[in-house]
Design an enzyme around this catalytic site. Structure first.
Site, PDB file in Angstrom:
ATOM      1  N   ASP A  93      17.461  16.612  23.313  1.00 56.57           N
ATOM      2  CA  ASP A  93      16.291  17.213  22.689  1.00 56.57           C
ATOM      3  C   ASP A  93      16.143  16.524  21.334  1.00 56.57           C
ATOM      4  O   ASP A  93      17.084  15.912  20.819  1.00 56.57           O
ATOM      5  CB  ASP A  93      16.439  18.741  22.542  1.00 56.57           C
ATOM      6  CG  ASP A  93      15.075  19.389  22.274  1.00 56.57           C
ATOM      7  OD1 ASP A  93      14.107  18.660  21.954  1.00 56.57           O
ATOM      8  OD2 ASP A  93      14.968  20.625  22.372  1.00 56.57           O
TER       9      ASP A  93
HETATM   10  C1  BGC Z   1      11.458  20.552  21.635  1.00 56.16           C
HETATM   11  C2  BGC Z   1      11.279  19.868  22.974  1.00 56.16           C
HETATM   12  C3  BGC Z   1      10.238  18.788  22.861  1.00 56.16           C
HETATM   13  C4  BGC Z   1      10.657  17.816  21.766  1.00 56.16           C
HETATM   14  C5  BGC Z   1       9.667  16.681  21.575  1.00 56.16           C
HETATM   15  C6  BGC Z   1      11.682  19.575  20.484  1.00 56.16           C
HETATM   16  O1  BGC Z   1      11.586  20.217  19.261  1.00 56.16           O
HETATM   17  O2  BGC Z   1      12.523  21.467  21.694  1.00 56.16           O
HETATM   18  O3  BGC Z   1      10.938  20.786  23.960  1.00 56.16           O
HETATM   19  O4  BGC Z   1      10.059  18.143  24.078  1.00 56.16           O
HETATM   20  O5  BGC Z   1      10.754  18.520  20.531  1.00 56.16           O
HETATM   21  O6  BGC Z   1       8.495  17.141  21.019  1.00 56.16           O
END
Ligand code: BGC
Length: 750
Positions: free
Chosen positions: A229
């Site tokens: 993530d």
């Molecule tokens: C989120 C993800 C997301 C990623 C990219 C993170 O803060 O938890 O779900 O895909 O950012 O935007």
């Protein structure tokens, strides 16, 4: 492309550089070897393609894109077809926009109704979550775009999300939190998995070898790419060893250098690095080679797909006959959401919506209903106090109408990625206004806009409630179709609506203490908890009404017995006995007998299907059960355990409304302890057939002492005494070798 050959031509530094992005949204490209970069974008309910160097918090704008219903709403469709079509539309948009991986679906379990991100997730039930996720992934990947299932795993709150540790036992992990991913991974083979921010039992998800390499890859056969993530990497080298291939976004080149150093000093086996690079390049080249540069997408067409998905996801929670509306009804519409609908949540999934349709806009376009409808703002979407003048004005409009539509819901700031909700309440001014309106008009229909359950203190004084969840940009049109009966409501709740927050299984320990979040409720999540405790809830899991009625009959089993490895077919006839066509969601739960070893929920969903029926029409719904449908996860043995006993197949309209049931006799195993020692209760050993004779060979007599019993109760006390008596009470001494031999001999009896 021969990827292994390509890797053999790369320098160590080039390989290390592949393990993190070139920027926030691209994998690393290498010009010297003509390796292209590939774009990743959010997801999950619309394409959020941002410019380079922008944030991942949904704050800065992205390209205009169709906003489909959020996960909470899509799941309420209980319709694999809807999820698949949404996936296909998104896949097509990705092809046209040159996005190789779409960051979705999000399948984390709704452990508490307060999780700020529940709007993005599907359900409190892992079977629903994983079945729907599989359909969505299949849709996306049919267009040769990789889907990235997230956030793996036990990421069930936003509070302290970068440091919190989800503390849970193996059985809870397997049966609930991993199960939401397992079936989807096995069935739909997503190209990527995103590991979560949090720790699992103290170990960061990105660094969790047990779950990434051992469970996800080795056990489930996942052969795609694991991406962190955004910002979830803790320590690059251990994370890489544990199975996190790609770090996003890149923090600095320092992590690449760490990888190089680790290989040079022998701390990291170069093969591990090569394997990670191979997985990344597999994705990149698969996308490149199958890229369809001719793909175009049409916002209008996708808007229609979003509208259909929205209409079929709405859940009619209550209706005393006031709905559907009649074109001739004089309707007062109250609440700013009718004009400015709330249709999506905040954070990384936030879409720059192509065209938002409000209910009032759709009403104004329709000459048949327009004349009868008046609008009064009543309350603001942002949630602020109403003054007395507003209340008077609203009451007057309500008094003069046949029916009152109250567009209520949670303001945008209440539900977002990054933080959790503080309570389960609607803004107080909305509750107050609904009560004021109820005093002057009894035909109140509340239309809710929210990503997760809310308390409804006014439920008894309103005539109908329509839960729209967060239905995407076409929400207004879909709501109008449902309210005026053009669409027969057919959504079902993929989660329980408890009466109050204090009733929830996680209460009062909502988000843990400091970084420790103990999943004390174990497998008793959602309806597994409420139904086992026979609790009254506001609306049960699986609940949803229709404008027509369905009856169920003729529940059949392909066999009344089940053995390990069997497939058992359950079928039931469903008839539409009303006057309107509609779609019914048929739910199959399995009720377990009392286990000898563990506490099990009273029943668990193991099948669901949605079928369309014309008035008077009957169709047969069919479900296939396998060993997993009856098994629990045995922590001691690290395996699924099919325990013998009488189970029941329950056909239900919701988890608290079982219509038909049939008994299935499971001929599985009896639970016995993995290893017997001198403290093992005799009862556990004597369940093994032939054990009495075997124990005798070891000089252990298990015959009960002669004892005169006067009545049944004394007999019972005596039996219980022997059942729980430890082996040491019957044997003076046993050394380790003898214990070992006894265990081997007992094993041979199984
Ligand atoms: C989120 C993800 C997301 C990623 C990219 C993170 O803060 O938890 O779900 O895909 O950012 O935007």
């Amino acid at each position: 492309m021969n990827i292994r050959k390509l890797i053999s031509e790369m320098t160590l530094e080039e390989k290390a550089s592949m393990c993190s992005g070139s920027d926030g949204w691209h994998t690393q490209g290498i010009d010297r070897l003509n390796i292209p970069a590939m774009r990743l974008s959010d997801g999950p309910h619309g394409l959020r393609k941002q410019k380079e160097g922008t944030d991942n918090l949904g704050i800065q704008e992205s390209i205009p894109a169709v906003c489909f219903p959020a996960g909470c709403a899509l799941a309420a469709s209980f319709d694999r077809g809807i999820l698949k079509k949404t996936g296909q539309a998104l896949g097509e948009e990705c092809q046209a926009e040159n996005v190789g991986i779409l960051l979705g679906p999000g399948v984390n379990i709704k452990r508490s109704p307060l999780c700020g991100r529940n709007f993005e997730y599907y359900s409190e039930d892992p079977f629903v979550s994983s079945e729907l996720a599989a359909a969505y992934i299949e849709g996306v990947q049919e267009k040769n775009i990789g889907a990235c299932i997230k956030h793996f795993f036990a990421n069930n709150q936003e509070t302290r999300r970068f440091s919190a540790s989800s503390e849970l036992d193996e059985r809870t992990a397997r049966e609930i939190y991993l199960a939401a991913f397992e079936n989807a991974v096995k069935k739909a083979k997503p190209k990527a998995v995103m590991c979560a921010y949090n720790r699992i039992n103290g170990i960061y998800a990105a660094e969790n070898k047990k779950y990434l390499n051992d469970v996800l890859r080795d056990e489930w056969g996942f052969d795609g790419l694991v991406v962190s993530d955004w910002g979830a990497v803790n320590d690059r080298v251990p994370d890489l060893k544990a199975g996190t291939d790609l770090e996003m976004p890149p923090v600095s080149t320092r992590n690449d250098e760490r990888i190089v150093e680790a290989v040079k000093t022998g701390k990291l086996d170069e093969q591990i690095l090569d394997r990670a690079v191979e997985r990344i390049l597999n994705c990149v080249y698969e996308y490149e080679e199958k890229r369809d540069r001719q793909t175009v997408y049409n916002h209008e067409k996708d808007h229609e797909t979003a509208k259909k998905a929205a209409a079929e996801s709405m859940v009619l929670l209550k209706n005393n006959g006031v709905l559907p509306l009649n074109n001739r009804d004089k309707v007062a519409v109250i609440g700013e959401f009718a004009l400015n609908p709330r249709f999506q949540g905040g954070g990384s999934s936030h879409i720059n919506a192509f065209r938002v349709e409000s209910f009032m806009e759709c009403v104004c376009r329709d000459a048949d209903v327009n004349d009868g409808v008046t609008y009064v703002q009543g309350f603001h979407t942002a949630g602020s106090e109403n003054d007395l003048r507003v209340i008077k004005h609203v009451a007057e409009a309500a008094r003069n109408a046949d029916k009152v539509l109250v567009f209520a819901g949670l303001p945008e700031s209440y539900e977002s990625e990054g933080y959790d909700r503080e309570n389960m309440r609607l803004p107080e001014e909305q509750n107050r206004l609904i009560r004021e309106i109820a005093a002057v008009n009894e035909n109140i229909i509340v239309v809710l806009h929210n990503g997760a359950p809310v308390e409804m203190p006014w439920i008894d004084s309103v005539s109908a409630v329509l839960e729209t969840y967060l239905s995407g940009e076409a929400v207004g049109a879909a709501v109008k179709d449902v309210l005026y009966g053009k669409t027969n409501p057919c959504g079902r709740l993929p989660e329980t609506f408890p009466v109050r927050l204090e009733d929830t299984p996680v209460y009062p320990d909502l988000t843990g203490e400091g970084d420790r979040v103990c999943y004390r409720e174990g497998v008793f999540v959602g309806y597994r908890y409420y139904d086992t405790r026979k609790m009254k809830v506001l609306f049960p899991f699986g609940h949803g009404l229709s404008y027509t009625d369905y009856t169920y009959s003729n529940l059949r089993l392909s066999s009344e017995q089940f053995r390990e490895g069997d497939k058992l077919i359950v079928s039931v006839d469903v008839t539409n006995v009303g006057d309107l066509s509609g779609k019914e969601v048929i739910q199959l739960y399995i009720k377990s007998p009392r286990s000898q070893a563990v506490r099990r929920p009273v029943h668990e969903l193991k099948g669901f299907t949605k079928i369309f029926l014309r008035p008077g029409e009957t169709k047969t719904a069919e479900f296939e059960l396998d060993s997993r449908s009856f098994s629990w996860f045995c922590t001691e043995r690290h395996e699924w355990f099919l325990e013998s006993g009488e189970y029941e197949a329950e056909i239900a309209k919701s988890s608290q409304n079982v219509i038909l049931r049939r008994t299935i006799r499971v001929l599985g195993r009896s639970y016995i302890p993995q290893r017997v020692d001198i403290h093992t209760p005799l009862g556990d050993i004597l369940r093994i057939p032939g054990s009495v004779e075997l124990l005798k060979k070891y000089g252990i007599s298990v015959a009960q002492e002669e004892c005169t019993v006067e009545n049944e109760n004394e007999e019972q006390i005596l039996q219980a005494h022997y059942e729980y008596m430890p082996l040491r009470a019957r044997v003076s001494e046993m050394n380790d070798r003898q214990i070992h031999e006894l265990n081997q001999a007992l094993c041979s009896l199984l």
